[in-house]
Design a protein around this motif. Structure first.
Motif, mmCIF file in Angstrom:
data_model
loop_
_atom_site.group_PDB
_atom_site.id
_atom_site.type_symbol
_atom_site.label_atom_id
_atom_site.label_comp_id
_atom_site.label_asym_id
_atom_site.label_seq_id
_atom_site.Cartn_x
_atom_site.Cartn_y
_atom_site.Cartn_z
ATOM 1 N N MET A 170 0.842 -1.175 0.000
ATOM 2 C CA MET A 170 0.000 0.000 0.000
ATOM 3 C C MET A 170 0.886 1.235 0.000
ATOM 4 N N THR A 171 0.580 2.162 -0.857
ATOM 5 C CA THR A 171 1.358 3.388 -0.928
ATOM 6 C C THR A 171 0.902 4.358 0.157
ATOM 7 N N GLU A 172 1.719 5.383 0.371
ATOM 8 C CA GLU A 172 1.365 6.400 1.368
ATOM 9 C C GLU A 172 0.077 7.118 0.992
ATOM 10 N N ASP A 173 -0.130 7.376 -0.299
ATOM 11 C CA ASP A 173 -1.340 8.065 -0.749
ATOM 12 C C ASP A 173 -2.582 7.252 -0.430
ATOM 13 N N ALA A 174 -2.512 5.941 -0.620
ATOM 14 C CA ALA A 174 -3.652 5.075 -0.326
ATOM 15 C C ALA A 174 -3.919 5.031 1.177
ATOM 16 N N ALA A 175 -2.854 5.039 1.981
ATOM 17 C CA ALA A 175 -3.017 5.019 3.431
ATOM 18 C C ALA A 175 -3.652 6.308 3.933
ATOM 19 N N VAL A 176 -3.320 7.424 3.291
ATOM 20 C CA VAL A 176 -3.874 8.710 3.697
ATOM 21 C C VAL A 176 -5.353 8.775 3.348
ATOM 22 N N ARG A 177 -5.747 8.224 2.219
ATOM 23 C CA ARG A 177 -7.129 8.300 1.761
ATOM 24 C C ARG A 177 -8.057 7.339 2.498
ATOM 25 N N THR A 178 -7.525 6.280 3.077
ATOM 26 C CA THR A 178 -8.346 5.298 3.764
ATOM 27 C C THR A 178 -8.773 5.850 5.120
ATOM 28 N N PRO A 179 -10.078 6.049 5.319
ATOM 29 C CA PRO A 179 -10.524 6.591 6.609
ATOM 30 C C PRO A 179 -10.390 5.529 7.709
ATOM 31 N N ALA A 180 -10.000 5.992 8.877
ATOM 32 C CA ALA A 180 -9.877 5.081 10.014
ATOM 33 C C ALA A 180 -11.263 4.800 10.575
ATOM 34 N N THR A 181 -11.424 3.606 11.101
ATOM 35 C CA THR A 181 -12.695 3.261 11.732
ATOM 36 C C THR A 181 -12.509 3.244 13.237
ATOM 37 N N ALA A 182 -13.501 3.702 13.931
ATOM 38 C CA ALA A 182 -13.455 3.741 15.389
ATOM 39 C C ALA A 182 -13.889 2.386 15.930
ATOM 40 N N PRO A 183 -13.095 1.786 16.839
ATOM 41 C CA PRO A 183 -13.475 0.505 17.431
ATOM 42 C C PRO A 183 -14.783 0.638 18.219
ATOM 43 N N SER A 184 -15.718 -0.266 17.997
ATOM 44 C CA SER A 184 -17.041 -0.150 18.606
ATOM 45 C C SER A 184 -16.998 -0.245 20.131
ATOM 46 N N ASP A 185 -16.088 -1.062 20.684
ATOM 47 C CA ASP A 185 -16.018 -1.168 22.148
ATOM 48 C C ASP A 185 -15.526 0.122 22.784
ATOM 49 N N VAL A 186 -14.584 0.802 22.124
ATOM 50 C CA VAL A 186 -14.075 2.073 22.631
ATOM 51 C C VAL A 186 -15.161 3.141 22.528
ATOM 52 N N VAL A 187 -15.843 3.189 21.390
ATOM 53 C CA VAL A 187 -16.899 4.176 21.190
ATOM 54 C C VAL A 187 -18.016 3.985 22.212
ATOM 55 N N SER A 188 -18.439 2.744 22.441
ATOM 56 C CA SER A 188 -19.531 2.511 23.391
ATOM 57 C C SER A 188 -19.130 2.877 24.819
ATOM 58 N N SER A 189 -17.897 2.583 25.222
ATOM 59 C CA SER A 189 -17.480 2.933 26.578
ATOM 60 C C SER A 189 -17.353 4.448 26.753
ATOM 61 N N ILE A 190 -16.897 5.148 25.713
ATOM 62 C CA ILE A 190 -16.784 6.607 25.798
ATOM 63 C C ILE A 190 -18.170 7.245 25.764
ATOM 64 N N ARG A 191 -19.096 6.671 25.006
ATOM 65 C CA ARG A 191 -20.474 7.180 25.020
ATOM 66 C C ARG A 191 -21.078 7.061 26.422
ATOM 67 N N ARG A 192 -20.842 5.940 27.092
ATOM 68 C CA ARG A 192 -21.342 5.772 28.468
ATOM 69 C C ARG A 192 -20.717 6.812 29.395
ATOM 70 N N PHE A 193 -19.413 7.065 29.225
ATOM 71 C CA PHE A 193 -18.728 8.070 30.046
ATOM 72 C C PHE A 193 -19.342 9.450 29.823
#
Length: 119
Positions: free
Chosen positions: A1-24
């Motif tokens: 994978m080139t750097e350009d492809a890595a930059v364009r790929t959006p990161a996904t938020a882990p669901s367990d982290v998101v749910s625990s932060i939502r509870r907080f």
């Protein structure tokens, strides 16, 4: 994978982290601030400061993922450690003990290694 492809790929938020932060955030009245701090090989530490000053934290793999987590949680905004934020943060006694680790219950401490410099 080139750097350009890595930059364009959006990161996904882990669901367990998101749910625990939502509870907080919900427990803190619906809003909180997140300080994103690189922590070396461990990843990025997302330190949370709620409306009531309570602290929380989670660790994710990289900065893009941390930013995706902040974007995924309503009521969470990115902040920096400044005078206003640090004055709001309240560290509970149990949190101090956890951070102190083995030192918390000690009555006697070893001599400082730099004693000659200090004296």
């Amino acid at each position: 994978m080139t750097e350009d492809a890595a930059v364009r790929t959006p990161a996904t938020a882990p669901s367990d982290v998101v749910s625990s932060i939502r509870r907080f955030v919900a427990a803190e009245g619906g809003s909180a601030k997140a300080v994103l701090q690189p922590a070396g090989q461990a990843g990025v530490r997302v330190t949370l400061v709620g409306e009531n000053g309570i602290l929380g934290d989670r660790v994710v793999t990289d900065m893009a993922t941390a930013e995706a987590v902040v974007d995924a949680v309503e009521g969470l905004e990115t902040a920096e450690w400044d005078r206003d934020l640090t004055s709001v943060a309240t560290v509970a006694p149990s949190h101090w003990r956890r951070m102190a680790g083995w030192v918390a219950g000690q009555k006697h401490f070893p001599r400082a290694r730099n004693r000659k410099i200090v004296d």
